[in-house]
Design a protein around this motif. Sequence first.
Motif, PDB file in Angstrom:
ATOM      1  N   ALA A 377       0.825  -1.212   0.000  1.00 29.54           N
ATOM      2  CA  ALA A 377       0.000   0.000   0.000  1.00 29.54           C
ATOM      3  C   ALA A 377       0.858   1.259   0.000  1.00 29.54           C
ATOM      4  CB  ALA A 377      -0.927  -0.013   1.222  1.00 29.54           C
ATOM      5  N   GLY A 381       0.668   3.138  -3.195  1.00 28.24           N
ATOM      6  CA  GLY A 381      -0.475   3.990  -2.909  1.00 28.24           C
ATOM      7  C   GLY A 381      -0.134   5.414  -2.510  1.00 28.24           C
ATOM      8  N   SER A 388      -3.294  11.170  -1.976  1.00 25.45           N
ATOM      9  CA  SER A 388      -3.176   9.727  -1.721  1.00 25.45           C
ATOM     10  C   SER A 388      -3.832   9.390  -0.389  1.00 25.45           C
ATOM     11  CB  SER A 388      -1.707   9.310  -1.682  1.00 25.45           C
ATOM     12  OG  SER A 388      -1.017   9.734  -2.847  1.00 25.45           O
ATOM     13  N   ASN A 407      -6.166   1.348  -0.396  1.00 26.75           N
ATOM     14  CA  ASN A 407      -5.258   2.450  -0.739  1.00 26.75           C
ATOM     15  C   ASN A 407      -5.487   2.944  -2.167  1.00 26.75           C
ATOM     16  OD1 ASN A 407      -3.583  -0.296  -1.084  1.00 26.75           O
ATOM     17  ND2 ASN A 407      -2.907   1.143  -2.673  1.00 26.75           N
ATOM     18  N   SER A 408      -5.073   4.177  -2.378  1.00 28.46           N
ATOM     19  CA  SER A 408      -5.088   4.731  -3.742  1.00 28.46           C
ATOM     20  C   SER A 408      -3.928   4.142  -4.527  1.00 28.46           C
ATOM     21  CB  SER A 408      -4.951   6.260  -3.679  1.00 28.46           C
ATOM     22  OG  SER A 408      -3.781   6.612  -2.939  1.00 28.46           O
ATOM     23  N   THR A 409      -4.022   4.223  -5.826  1.00 31.79           N
ATOM     24  CA  THR A 409      -2.936   3.740  -6.686  1.00 31.79           C
ATOM     25  C   THR A 409      -2.546   4.826  -7.669  1.00 31.79           C
ATOM     26  OG1 THR A 409      -4.527   2.801  -8.257  1.00 31.79           O
ATOM     27  CG2 THR A 409      -3.681   1.333  -6.539  1.00 31.79           C
ATOM     28  N   GLU A 451      -7.866   2.609  -7.238  1.00 36.06           N
ATOM     29  CA  GLU A 451      -7.828   2.083  -5.874  1.00 36.06           C
ATOM     30  C   GLU A 451      -7.454   0.598  -5.862  1.00 36.06           C
ATOM     31  OE1 GLU A 451     -10.871   4.560  -3.134  1.00 36.06           O
ATOM     32  OE2 GLU A 451     -11.847   3.316  -4.681  1.00 36.06           O
TER      33      GLU A 451
END
Length: 464
Positions: A377, A381, A388, A407-409, A451
């Motif tokens: 992550a 992320g 983020s 988590n964001s990507t 995500e």
Amino acid sequence: MKNLNESTKIELWTATALIIFVFIFSAIQAVNIHSTFPQPIPYEPNFWVNMLFRHIISATCYFLLALFVKPELQKKDTNPSNAIFFVYTLIQVCAFTNLIDHYLLILLSVKMIANYFSRELQNKKNWLHSDITVLFAITIFLQACSLLLNNPIIIRASFFFILPIAIANYAILVFAVIPNLIDKKYRLLKFSGYSFLTTILSFGILVLLFSIFDSIENTDILGPLMGINPAIQLFIVPIFAWNVYKSRNRKNIEEITSLKTELGKSDATLNFLKSQINPHFLFNALNTLYGTALQENAERTGEGIQKLGDMMRFMLQENVEDKISLSRDVEYLNNYIALQKLRTSTSSDITIETQIDEQLNDFQITPMLLIPFVENAFKHGISLKYPSHIKITLQTHENKLFFDVHNSTHPKPDNDPEKLKSGIGLQNVKQRLALLYPNSHELIIRENAKEFFVHLTLQLTNNH
């Protein structure tokens, strides 16, 4: 005889004495039985020659079992000679043709049983010869008993004609057919088909044997034998062979599984350490501590150094254990997250939210099993250029652990060396879960363009 040990010499002298005793006993019986004849058979030269020849044959067979078969079965790491089967065939032919006295057939069967129990147990190359030995010993013992007890002709014929075929069928099934079918599709169907074909073939062999060795009584017993034979060759022998193979190889399968597990754990741990404890991570941590030291007094820096030290101590000491307390693994997880927060605390566009319950239980877990998801992550992320977020939750209920990472990507540049390593850590932890928690975990991974979500449910064990 000079090269033989004392126990073998005593055995051979004892066997010789028994054979001589049986010879004398048989002669006395013959004299008593035929004493009423005008010219008793015992006085005919052919009678004595035949009796002497039969007992010489018996002695020869015993000596072969003692001086050849026994040493072959006691070989430690090489294949026994297939000439063992020739010795057994010789004994069976002599039994068919009544060239071995019934009492001495029992003696030979006892010797074969003794050879079986004195075999080299650690040499798996003698399994075929050992199986044939014990099965053939039982067969000739039953043959001798059926003759001594004067059993009905159908029972004697079954022991003499059907059982030898069954032994050959068993050997082919266990050592040739089943090993080639066990990992293939439709193995039970193919196995049943083979058993049906061997049953058909056994009919022809039975007719051939009966026509060659029918020296019992000239009665019409071939028909009943044909009725008994299918039940043995089509059902009893295949079921027995299948169970023997599965039982015998269960330990081997368990050993292979254990070795694969240990190999997988070692490989997974090594790969994990390579991906985690590398210069990239260490330099990031040290740079974070250095930047913190410039911003304020040494309090936060000392805290960061302490957490890093705890992490390194954990990896060097507890990471080598098969299982550790869940509280220690969560402590390591918290230290890792705290260090990463230090690195990202200066950016207002990065949100890190954690909800990790304190573990006051005595649950056990494989070390370093959860951290790959968190590391993944932070690696994929967090971006210093774009907004983020990471959310991590860990809870336990009864004996189950529920772990979520959301988590964001962000796409990595083509020249980023970390781009090529994407996914290695997750593949590694999947491998460890499959090996260490079979049928006791659920792993769900979802991903879209923006995500990444991981949900893990794990069945835990107590420290008892």
